[in-house]
Design an enzyme around this catalytic site. Structure first.
Site, PDB file in Angstrom:
ATOM      1  N   LEU A 111      20.652  -3.077 -44.319  1.00 52.33           N
ATOM      2  CA  LEU A 111      19.527  -2.310 -45.788  1.00 52.33           C
ATOM      3  C   LEU A 111      18.051  -1.978 -45.352  1.00 52.33           C
ATOM      4  CD1 LEU A 111      19.817  -2.835 -49.154  1.00 52.33           C
ATOM      5  CD2 LEU A 111      17.324  -2.829 -47.902  1.00 52.33           C
ATOM      6  N   ASP A 153       7.913   0.218 -62.955  1.00 51.58           N
ATOM      7  CA  ASP A 153       7.107   0.456 -63.829  1.00 51.58           C
ATOM      8  C   ASP A 153       7.349  -0.275 -64.698  1.00 51.58           C
ATOM      9  OD1 ASP A 153       4.284   0.989 -65.113  1.00 51.58           O
ATOM     10  OD2 ASP A 153       5.299   2.360 -65.286  1.00 51.58           O
ATOM     11  N   HIS A 207       3.188  -8.884 -62.403  1.00 49.86           N
ATOM     12  CA  HIS A 207       3.278  -8.539 -60.917  1.00 49.86           C
ATOM     13  C   HIS A 207       3.961  -9.417 -60.341  1.00 49.86           C
ATOM     14  CE1 HIS A 207       1.268  -5.189 -62.204  1.00 49.86           C
ATOM     15  NE2 HIS A 207       0.401  -5.564 -61.977  1.00 49.86           N
TER      16      HIS A 207
HETATM   17  C1  FPP Z   1       3.571  -0.792 -61.935  1.00 53.06           C
HETATM   18  O1  FPP Z   1       3.896  -1.428 -63.065  1.00 53.06           O
HETATM   19  C2  FPP Z   1       3.936  -1.626 -61.155  1.00 53.06           C
HETATM   20  C3  FPP Z   1       2.496  -1.646 -60.030  1.00 53.06           C
HETATM   21  C4  FPP Z   1       1.592  -0.268 -59.727  1.00 53.06           C
HETATM   22  C5  FPP Z   1       3.727  -2.724 -59.107  1.00 53.06           C
HETATM   23  C6  FPP Z   1       4.532  -2.797 -58.403  1.00 53.06           C
HETATM   24  C7  FPP Z   1       4.431  -4.561 -57.568  1.00 53.06           C
HETATM   25  C8  FPP Z   1       5.270  -5.152 -58.081  1.00 53.06           C
HETATM   26  C9  FPP Z   1       7.182  -5.160 -58.732  1.00 53.06           C
HETATM   27  C10 FPP Z   1       5.186  -6.498 -57.159  1.00 53.06           C
HETATM   28  C11 FPP Z   1       6.674  -6.667 -55.815  1.00 53.06           C
HETATM   29  C12 FPP Z   1       6.054  -6.304 -54.897  1.00 53.06           C
HETATM   30  C13 FPP Z   1       5.927  -6.664 -53.627  1.00 53.06           C
HETATM   31  C14 FPP Z   1       6.305  -5.417 -52.450  1.00 53.06           C
HETATM   32  C15 FPP Z   1       5.562  -7.867 -53.460  1.00 53.06           C
HETATM   33  P1  FPP Z   1       2.622  -1.748 -64.016  1.00 53.06           P
HETATM   34  O2  FPP Z   1       1.293  -2.826 -63.728  1.00 53.06           O
HETATM   35  O3  FPP Z   1       1.970   0.195 -64.406  1.00 53.06           O
HETATM   36  O4  FPP Z   1       3.191  -1.811 -65.657  1.00 53.06           O
HETATM   37  P2  FPP Z   1       2.344  -0.850 -66.916  1.00 53.06           P
HETATM   38  O5  FPP Z   1       3.064   0.278 -66.738  1.00 53.06           O
HETATM   39  O6  FPP Z   1       3.565  -2.020 -67.626  1.00 53.06           O
HETATM   40  O7  FPP Z   1       1.228  -1.024 -67.485  1.00 53.06           O
END
Ligand code: FPP
Length: 242
Positions: free
Chosen positions: A127, A16, A33
């Site tokens: 892994l 997150d 992201h």
């Molecule tokens: C949450 O941060 C994150 C996500 C909803 C997406 C997770 C995806 C990645 C880490 C990209 C990499 C993954 C792969 C499989 C290539 P948020 O957007 O909710 O952040 P915020 O809480 O600051 O708004």
């Protein structure tokens, strides 16, 4: 070298903070992201150096469809790009990739990319990386209950034969040990519907680090926190039972 008995065998991660990380830099959320994808790569490498055998990461929840359409599209494009770009290298490093969650909502190109990544890496053992996409813990439990109900309806399961073990067999990741350590970055202290059944006795580590800044150091801090925990699984501590 760390004592292997204090190392988690399976780590679950809620990645997150991508959006906030991007906004702090005056950039669109998709930039966060992308940086989150780089952080995942770093974390896989750091976990391998630490001989952690299983990582399960939450990449897209069933609830993430509620985000603006443009953000969802960019996130799914990023997954596809990561599949095209990273799978070969992960394969060369012995990573076995597995996707959990309902893929039926994704387009055919993405579904095929996921299936090919699984197929290509299925014999790797360094892994195991489980990537949760369109996943939610409750949906997982409901799907398991549905299969159990169907078995009962056709006379293949008596009510008394429904045990924790039997229900567990129907759940995602049934073939793996449950997570020893759950990490959530980004400062929030919630589970957000991730692996609800599987984390019943998992140690929880909440980090203020935003996911794009996560890497070897933040992983080391989580592992040090874990090493200091006394896991009792509902029993008594060594001191109290003496
Ligand atoms: C949450 O941060 C994150 C996500 C909803 C997406 C997770 C995806 C990645 C880490 C990209 C990499 C993954 C792969 C499989 C290539 P948020 O957007 O909710 O952040 P915020 O809480 O600051 O708004």
């Amino acid at each position: 070298m760390a004592d292997p008995s204090t190392l988690p065998q399976h780590i679950a991660i809620v990645m997150d903070g991508n959006g906030r990380w991007a906004m702090q830099r005056g950039k669109p959320r998709s930039y966060g992201h992308q940086a989150g994808s780089d952080a995942l790569k770093r974390t896989i490498e750091a976990a391998m150096r630490r001989h952690i055998p299983i990582l399960t990461v939450f990449a897209f929840s069933c609830e993430n469809w509620r985000r603006p359409r443009n953000e969802v599209r960019k996130l799914l494009d990023l997954f596809l790009k990561a599949l095209n770009k990273e799978v070969r290298e992960l394969d060369e490093h012995g990573v076995r990739i597995n996707f959990i969650g309902d893929r039926s909502m994704f387009n055919q190109t993405l579904r095929e990319g996921m299936a090919q990544a699984e197929q290509r890496t299925c014999n790797n053992t360094a892994l195991q990386l489980n990537v949760a996409v369109n996943y939610s813990g409750r949906t997982d439990i409901v799907a398991a209950a549905r299969r159990i109900a169907a078995a009962a309806a056709t006379g293949n399961l008596a009510a008394d034969d429904l045990t924790e073990e039997r229900l567990n067999e129907e759940l995602t990741l049934a073939h793996l040990p449950p997570p020893d350590l759950f990490i959530r970055t980004g400062g929030e202290k919630r589970l957000s519907n991730f692996l609800l059944w599987q984390i019943a006795y998992t140690e929880l580590h909440f980090s203020d680090v935003l996911w794009p800044d996560f890497g070897a150091d933040a992983l080391a801090a989580a592992l040090a926190d874990f090493a200091g925990r006394e896991r009792r699984f509902g029993g008594l501590s060594q001191v109290r039972s003496a």
